[in-house]
Motif scaffolding. Sequence first.
Motif, PDB file in Angstrom:
ATOM      1  N   GLY A 120       8.273   2.785  -6.302  1.00 47.47           N
ATOM      2  CA  GLY A 120       6.976   2.290  -5.854  1.00 47.47           C
ATOM      3  C   GLY A 120       7.023   2.131  -4.352  1.00 47.47           C
ATOM      4  O   GLY A 120       8.051   2.403  -3.716  1.00 47.47           O
ATOM      5  N   SER A 121       5.924   1.715  -3.741  1.00 50.03           N
ATOM      6  CA  SER A 121       5.971   1.423  -2.308  1.00 50.03           C
ATOM      7  C   SER A 121       4.973   0.338  -1.967  1.00 50.03           C
ATOM      8  O   SER A 121       3.917   0.218  -2.589  1.00 50.03           O
ATOM      9  N   ASN A 122       5.358  -0.467  -0.987  1.00 49.73           N
ATOM     10  CA  ASN A 122       4.479  -1.536  -0.539  1.00 49.73           C
ATOM     11  C   ASN A 122       3.371  -0.993   0.359  1.00 49.73           C
ATOM     12  O   ASN A 122       3.468   0.129   0.876  1.00 49.73           O
ATOM     13  N   HIS A 162      11.264  -5.483   2.599  1.00 49.90           N
ATOM     14  CA  HIS A 162      10.536  -4.918   1.464  1.00 49.90           C
ATOM     15  C   HIS A 162       9.936  -5.966   0.530  1.00 49.90           C
ATOM     16  O   HIS A 162       9.188  -5.604  -0.381  1.00 49.90           O
ATOM     17  N   ASN A 180       3.549  -7.744   5.312  1.00 47.51           N
ATOM     18  CA  ASN A 180       3.054  -6.804   4.320  1.00 47.51           C
ATOM     19  C   ASN A 180       2.948  -7.452   2.946  1.00 47.51           C
ATOM     20  O   ASN A 180       3.536  -8.501   2.703  1.00 47.51           O
ATOM     21  N   GLY A 181       2.244  -6.804   2.065  1.00 43.87           N
ATOM     22  CA  GLY A 181       2.226  -7.212   0.674  1.00 43.87           C
ATOM     23  C   GLY A 181       3.599  -7.021   0.050  1.00 43.87           C
ATOM     24  O   GLY A 181       4.534  -6.547   0.698  1.00 43.87           O
ATOM     25  N   ASN A 182       3.722  -7.401  -1.209  1.00 40.34           N
ATOM     26  CA  ASN A 182       5.025  -7.428  -1.866  1.00 40.34           C
ATOM     27  C   ASN A 182       4.883  -7.059  -3.330  1.00 40.34           C
ATOM     28  O   ASN A 182       4.439  -7.879  -4.127  1.00 40.34           O
ATOM     29  N   ILE A 183       5.260  -5.812  -3.681  1.00 41.77           N
ATOM     30  CA  ILE A 183       5.221  -5.428  -5.098  1.00 41.77           C
ATOM     31  C   ILE A 183       6.545  -5.703  -5.786  1.00 41.77           C
ATOM     32  O   ILE A 183       6.666  -5.504  -6.985  1.00 41.77           O
ATOM     33  N   GLU A 188      -0.482  -0.279  -1.321  1.00 42.56           N
ATOM     34  CA  GLU A 188       0.760  -0.176  -2.080  1.00 42.56           C
ATOM     35  C   GLU A 188       0.622   0.843  -3.216  1.00 42.56           C
ATOM     36  O   GLU A 188      -0.484   1.193  -3.613  1.00 42.56           O
ATOM     37  N   PHE A 189       1.763   1.315  -3.712  1.00 43.89           N
ATOM     38  CA  PHE A 189       1.793   2.130  -4.919  1.00 43.89           C
ATOM     39  C   PHE A 189       2.741   1.439  -5.883  1.00 43.89           C
ATOM     40  O   PHE A 189       3.905   1.257  -5.590  1.00 43.89           O
ATOM     41  N   TYR A 190       2.204   1.064  -7.042  1.00 47.48           N
ATOM     42  CA  TYR A 190       2.940   0.169  -7.931  1.00 47.48           C
ATOM     43  C   TYR A 190       4.065   0.916  -8.666  1.00 47.48           C
ATOM     44  O   TYR A 190       4.051   2.130  -8.806  1.00 47.48           O
ATOM     45  N   TRP A 191       5.031   0.153  -9.148  1.00 46.50           N
ATOM     46  CA  TRP A 191       6.215   0.668  -9.842  1.00 46.50           C
ATOM     47  C   TRP A 191       5.845   1.569 -11.024  1.00 46.50           C
ATOM     48  O   TRP A 191       5.021   1.196 -11.852  1.00 46.50           O
TER      49      TRP A 191
END
Lengths: 301, 301
Positions: A246-248, B174, B248-251, A140-143
């Motif tokens: 961001g992206s999961n 998402h 998937n993970g969840n940000i 993931e890429f955080y907010w």
Amino acid sequence: TEDIYPTRQGDPERWINRADPVVWSEWTPDAPISQRQAESFNRDGFLVLRDLFSTDEVQALIDRAAHLRVEGQNLNREDVVTEPDSAEVRTIFRLETQDPLMMRLACDRRLAGIAQFLLGDDVYVHQSRLNYKSGFTGKEFYWHSDFETWHAEDGMPRMRAVSASLLLTDNRAHNGALMLMPGSQNTYVSCSGATPRDNHKRSLQAQKVGTPSPESLDRLARKHGITDAEGPTGTLILFDSNTIHGSNGNITPEPRSNAFFVYNAVSNRLQDPFAADRPRPDFLARRGVPEPIELHTGRLV
Amino acid sequence: TEDIYPTRQGDPERWINRADPVVWSEWTPDAPISQRQAESFNRDGFLVLRDLFSTDEVQALIDRAAHLRVEGQNLNREDVVTEPDSAEVRTIFRLETQDPLMMRLACDRRLAGIAQFLLGDDVYVHQSRLNYKSGFTGKEFYWHSDFETWHAEDGMPRMRAVSASLLLTDNRAHNGALMLMPGSQNTYVSCSGATPRDNHKRSLQAQKVGTPSPESLDRLARKHGITDAEGPTGTLILFDSNTIHGSNGNITPEPRSNAFFVYNAVSNRLQDPFAADRPRPDFLARRGVPEPIELHTGRLV
């Protein structure tokens, strides 16, 4: 000059209203996007454009990207990020300087021309890269707001930059599409904390400093919602420098790849960093006198 | 008895055709789902049903779930999993034994009745849990077939079990909705490797043994595609024991929660594990003589 977007000064987090326009030009019929698209970008802080590029053009870019990744070993080492556990190339920075087709793309009216219109100025490439994430294990890429980092660590004074991501793979919510908070570009989250020295060496892995608190993100998400920028290969995503995104992660087998260009207004050239000891290296933030892009029109190939 | 679904025997991975029906009953007009829904489950190995429960019923379940999570400290410690860095309750096992409303839900015709129909037999609860994952940091759950684990580690002989997940939060791609490969229930991926002792203590964190190889997952995804089981609070997701799934993970700031029941046919009661030294504990796999569920009809509350 006064810093109207202070951040990482050791003060508590706070919200500051954006002091800059989002769309810097008056729309006219010869603009490179429609009036409705310009209004949409102004309101949401992003725009998803499909079918701008022909199948042939997209295929040529995909082929060239694959070639660059294979040839990655021969490029300047500073410009290339490989997977931690293999020689597979994940990122190639200064993309337009590596290849004539990518340079042509960077100067295309459909990217740089729209950027010129949105920013009401000549533009140059502040940062660019080819991104490639394989399936199954994509993290993931955080907010975050890009502008917060560019302001703090690169010395970008105002919100007058726009990112253009051209998808080289299909992108859906479940394989980690870009998520954006529409309207968040109008709020600047001034972050607590301070920038550690050489923070970029860590932040390319996982951003810790310069991200809004969970409380702020929760408030922003409730206020604005979250939009998935989904689209097939060839889709162009444009987003303002301050739009929270961001992206999961991605456990699907499908890789994700895009060609990514950040355009900055030439009048918004970098100063000394606003919250860091020294500026980040050139491959992350081009410094010096900006050279305005000369637009190219017509087909790429 | 011969093991028709061998796995983790030290042999290379291979694909075995399913030897069991997916829907074990003939459809009749008094079945608890429509003929079209039965056909859809048979084809895809899952079914997403909305609006089965009233707003009042769903709200009562949400309230009870919140109550159980707060009271989690008072429950049998073996049944409760907390977050690594706090006392926050993430999972409560043997859900129907913890609370009368949850017991009522487990016996409801809309869950157990559909399970009876699909499995063509009386059913009992093989495993159940309340799941809760907070936002921002929810981790991914990698691709797997439940049956492979239940067969190897619990001694479930045949594919005659179905999972029912009742969503207690909205779930979208998402924020880590369940992803399923429609049609994958007809392929049994016999896994390489062997089961380490007390594997469940690790596999509840992240499954390593008993997952298909990337090559198999890639082939399965190309063949079947990937469906996101999205839905608002109150949506019921039913899926076959052998349908390949993951999440998937969840940000996003949005938490995910569901009440989860695995129904097994009473004729399919557990034997000795097919590929493990000793069976997993009771909170993961109910052993002994199965007690058939008595269906309840009408409103929960």
